[in-house]
Scaffold this motif. Sequence first.
Motif, PDB file in Angstrom:
ATOM      1  N   PHE A  18      21.078  26.998 144.074  1.00 44.20           N
ATOM      2  CA  PHE A  18      21.335  25.607 144.442  1.00 44.20           C
ATOM      3  C   PHE A  18      20.890  25.376 145.879  1.00 44.20           C
ATOM      4  CE2 PHE A  18      25.120  28.137 145.086  1.00 44.20           C
ATOM      5  CZ  PHE A  18      25.604  27.764 146.337  1.00 44.20           C
ATOM      6  N   TYR A  19      20.660  24.106 146.201  1.00 48.56           N
ATOM      7  CA  TYR A  19      20.120  23.750 147.507  1.00 48.56           C
ATOM      8  C   TYR A  19      21.204  23.789 148.591  1.00 48.56           C
ATOM      9  CZ  TYR A  19      15.775  22.236 145.315  1.00 48.56           C
ATOM     10  OH  TYR A  19      14.593  22.197 144.632  1.00 48.56           O
ATOM     11  N   LEU A  20      20.783  24.266 149.749  1.00 46.05           N
ATOM     12  CA  LEU A  20      21.669  24.311 150.894  1.00 46.05           C
ATOM     13  C   LEU A  20      21.733  22.950 151.594  1.00 46.05           C
ATOM     14  CD1 LEU A  20      23.388  26.229 152.676  1.00 46.05           C
ATOM     15  CD2 LEU A  20      21.321  26.693 153.991  1.00 46.05           C
ATOM     16  N   LYS A  21      20.598  22.239 151.622  1.00 49.30           N
ATOM     17  CA  LYS A  21      20.508  20.910 152.224  1.00 49.30           C
ATOM     18  C   LYS A  21      20.256  19.880 151.118  1.00 49.30           C
ATOM     19  CE  LYS A  21      20.717  22.647 156.437  1.00 49.30           C
ATOM     20  NZ  LYS A  21      21.869  22.423 157.340  1.00 49.30           N
ATOM     21  N   TRP A  22      20.191  18.608 151.506  1.00 46.44           N
ATOM     22  CA  TRP A  22      19.965  17.549 150.515  1.00 46.44           C
ATOM     23  C   TRP A  22      18.662  17.818 149.770  1.00 46.44           C
ATOM     24  CZ3 TRP A  22      23.661  14.221 149.186  1.00 46.44           C
ATOM     25  CH2 TRP A  22      24.700  14.005 150.089  1.00 46.44           C
ATOM     26  N   LEU A  39      15.076  16.198 150.651  1.00 44.31           N
ATOM     27  CA  LEU A  39      14.474  16.384 151.962  1.00 44.31           C
ATOM     28  C   LEU A  39      13.459  17.521 151.929  1.00 44.31           C
ATOM     29  CD1 LEU A  39      17.552  16.084 154.376  1.00 44.31           C
ATOM     30  CD2 LEU A  39      15.917  14.304 153.736  1.00 44.31           C
ATOM     31  N   GLY A  40      12.308  17.318 152.587  1.00 46.45           N
ATOM     32  CA  GLY A  40      11.331  18.385 152.757  1.00 46.45           C
ATOM     33  C   GLY A  40      10.498  18.654 151.516  1.00 46.45           C
ATOM     34  N   VAL A  41       9.479  19.476 151.683  1.00 44.80           N
ATOM     35  CA  VAL A  41       8.616  19.872 150.577  1.00 44.80           C
ATOM     36  C   VAL A  41       9.246  21.048 149.853  1.00 44.80           C
ATOM     37  CG1 VAL A  41       6.538  19.044 151.731  1.00 44.80           C
ATOM     38  CG2 VAL A  41       7.285  21.402 152.086  1.00 44.80           C
ATOM     39  N   PRO A  42       8.970  21.231 148.559  1.00 47.57           N
ATOM     40  CA  PRO A  42       9.633  22.290 147.776  1.00 47.57           C
ATOM     41  C   PRO A  42       9.518  23.677 148.389  1.00 47.57           C
ATOM     42  CG  PRO A  42       8.451  20.785 146.327  1.00 47.57           C
ATOM     43  CD  PRO A  42       8.096  20.386 147.726  1.00 47.57           C
ATOM     44  N   SER A  43       8.367  24.001 148.988  1.00 48.99           N
ATOM     45  CA  SER A  43       8.184  25.356 149.523  1.00 48.99           C
ATOM     46  C   SER A  43       9.027  25.616 150.761  1.00 48.99           C
ATOM     47  CB  SER A  43       6.710  25.580 149.851  1.00 48.99           C
ATOM     48  OG  SER A  43       6.268  24.636 150.825  1.00 48.99           O
ATOM     49  N   ALA A  44       9.521  24.542 151.418  1.00 48.68           N
ATOM     50  CA  ALA A  44      10.269  24.710 152.659  1.00 48.68           C
ATOM     51  C   ALA A  44      11.757  24.415 152.495  1.00 48.68           C
ATOM     52  CB  ALA A  44       9.683  23.794 153.738  1.00 48.68           C
ATOM     53  N   LYS A  45      12.195  24.161 151.277  1.00 44.01           N
ATOM     54  CA  LYS A  45      13.603  23.841 151.065  1.00 44.01           C
ATOM     55  C   LYS A  45      14.461  25.101 151.189  1.00 44.01           C
ATOM     56  CE  LYS A  45      12.806  19.980 147.855  1.00 44.01           C
ATOM     57  NZ  LYS A  45      13.392  18.895 148.625  1.00 44.01           N
TER      58      LYS A  45
END
Length: 786
Positions: free
Chosen positions: A715-719, A722-728
């Motif tokens: 699961f995502y740590l941030k929203w 936000l950001g591009v998939p490779s940098a999430k």
Amino acid sequence: MQQTIKLSRQLLIYFLLLFCPILLLGQNKSAVIRGKVISSDDGTAVPFAALLIEESGRGTVSDAAGFFSIADVSEGEYLIRVQCLGFSEYTSTFRMDGLTDKVLEIVLDPVDLAVSEVLITGKSKAAQARQQAFTISAIDAEPLQNTNQDINLVLGKVTGVRIREEGGLGSGFNFSLNGFSGRQIKFFIDGVPMDYYGSSMSLNNIPINMAEQIEVYKGVVPVDLGSDALGGAVNIVTRSDVKSFVDASYSLGSFNTHRLSLLSRHVHPESGFTAGINAFASYSDNNYKVDVEIYDNETRAFKGVESVERFNDTYRSGMLQLEAGWQNRRFADQLMAGIIASGNYKEIQTGVNMNQVAGQVYRTNEQLVASLKYKKEALFTEGLDVRFYSSLLHGNSLVADSSSRQYNWHGDYYVEAIGTSGELSRDKSLFSFNDRSVSTSSNVSYELNSRHAFVLNHNYAWFRREGSDPLSPYIIPFDEPNVLNKHVLGAGYQNKALDERLSTNIFYKRFAMEVEVVEAAWGSYAQNRQAFMRQSFGAASTWFIRPEVQLKVSYENTYRLPEVYELMGDGFLLKNNPYLKPESSQNLNAGIMWNLLSSKHRLLVEGNYLYRLASDLIRLDVAAITSQYQNLRSARVNSFEGNVKYQYMQRFNFEWNTTYQNMINLDASTGYYKVRIPNVPYWFSNLSAGMTFDDFLLKNSKTSVNWSVVFVEAFYLKWPNLGVPSAKYTIPRQLSHNASVTWSLNKRYNVSIECRNVFNRALYDNYALQKPGRSLNVKIRYFISK
């Protein structure tokens, strides 16, 4: 505050005006059958025996001490039938004369289960709890008392529950239940809020030996728990043995971990005088390895990822609880006075993430709690039960971040030239504060007859914190006392119909709070006063469409008042927020349970759906290494969970559960409208299986082998938007395995060996804080009772 007290008094008067005529009516009830079930072998109590009066169809189950009571029995001849696993069936005839109560002593003969099969018609306390109208998972803790587990580990396997720890033993944790977490979930010990016991009585400190049963309420919470829980509650039912016993255990584990517990009670049968002691102590170096980027103090640059040991994470704690009083007397079923002395020391390695490391930051806490509890069933009249608890707390805490050193993960450091900032905080800190609190919990219930029952509950809490920091260049938030006053008043009614196959609860709650919190940060100072008054209502119903099939539905429109921790912070990495508003939620729960029982097999299948629409949701927001609780205007939760449990006699058990929860932000003023709320697991599962063998190595011994698997989807740590998939930033998919072997001789001598994270996977939880790798723990337990 005066308005709050005045309104609470008015509600109490209104309820008593309604209640008093009912009490008078209760004087004309039919007679009562009561007594005790004992074993013919040694005269000890037989708990959870099923009793049925054939002619009337009325029945009950004996409690943990073997006592039972069946009300509303009219004059006439009756046949009573008693069944319990491990004993031969008992039948006897008796006569009820008018309104004279009948006292019976029922003696059961033990049987050898190897040559005689007994069909269990009685229900354990856990099974009885599951039959309530509320959505509940109930855990029988007795089979777990030999294992090397605390309450946290046991709860982590419950459907819908996810416990996210910050590290090893003694670390902070976040308890999540169907998408709601933190203070939205309330915790109780025997119906008393755990806040009253002090910080040492936390879920990851309490040994499983202390518990007889654990109840997890999801969504709607019963009035008799008396709280402003928003998303559910956990009630730990402690052992209610009305007998003398000694239960001592010691465990040794990886990372130099030691845990010791001693539980003992002495009961004088003639007078009912009871004295008990509960004590535990824990220690761990928590020096497990973590994968981190190493910062070179000379070049002031990162050198790459290495696996290193944690070095400033030692934890030690201790608790001593003494109680004395009377049980099972005419004036009280329980009247106990007690005192709790506790303390802990925790070194702090990091903030809310692993980017910054500390070498000399630590926290201490000491508390003294005095308590009084009273419980009486059938006070003045049959069916009128009362429960009261009060406590006084005196606590002192210290948070120290006073070093000028800047460490890396190898333990290397350099000393700052100016030296005004701490290792983790912006400024050096030697913050100490003291807490004072007064708490009471009162509950009155009345069962008019088998169809109608009423309950009235009131909880009150007063809390004050003040402190000082000689190293701070600014005014701190606790130079002036921060004070909180809170009332929670609840009233409920239960109706049973269709031969008790349909049960409905309706309830009303009123919440009131006044708080004074000082806002002080980097030179600013402002005193903030707030007062809240909220009310809620709800209903819960269950219908047994067949004896083995149960339907449940419940709805609640409720509120939760901000807690001390959320409003005032901890004076260190958790910042205070004096402007927090109460959060509200509409909760709808629906479920079905199928329980198939035969002489050899038991199959339990459950499915639940939970819908929540929350406003002003209180959630933890993180900035750099600090955090603060803030309101999120609106959120929606859809949660689905399923559970399958199978047991073959006492030989084999299997359980699988899974939870999917979708928690969506509905605050249109943010840039994350209709986006899944980050840092919340949305899909996780637990699987466990075990075998039990009799007479392995020695006669009268029992050996159990268990294996469990925990799965958590990434699961995502941030929203997520936000950001591009490779940098999430993501918390990766988790799959961990645990294994244990437990051996018991005559239930007196017990040894347990447990391996956690068998395959040494890298596991993460809150904000990518890495948890311990593979660990081995051995527990030795001695238990004797009479």
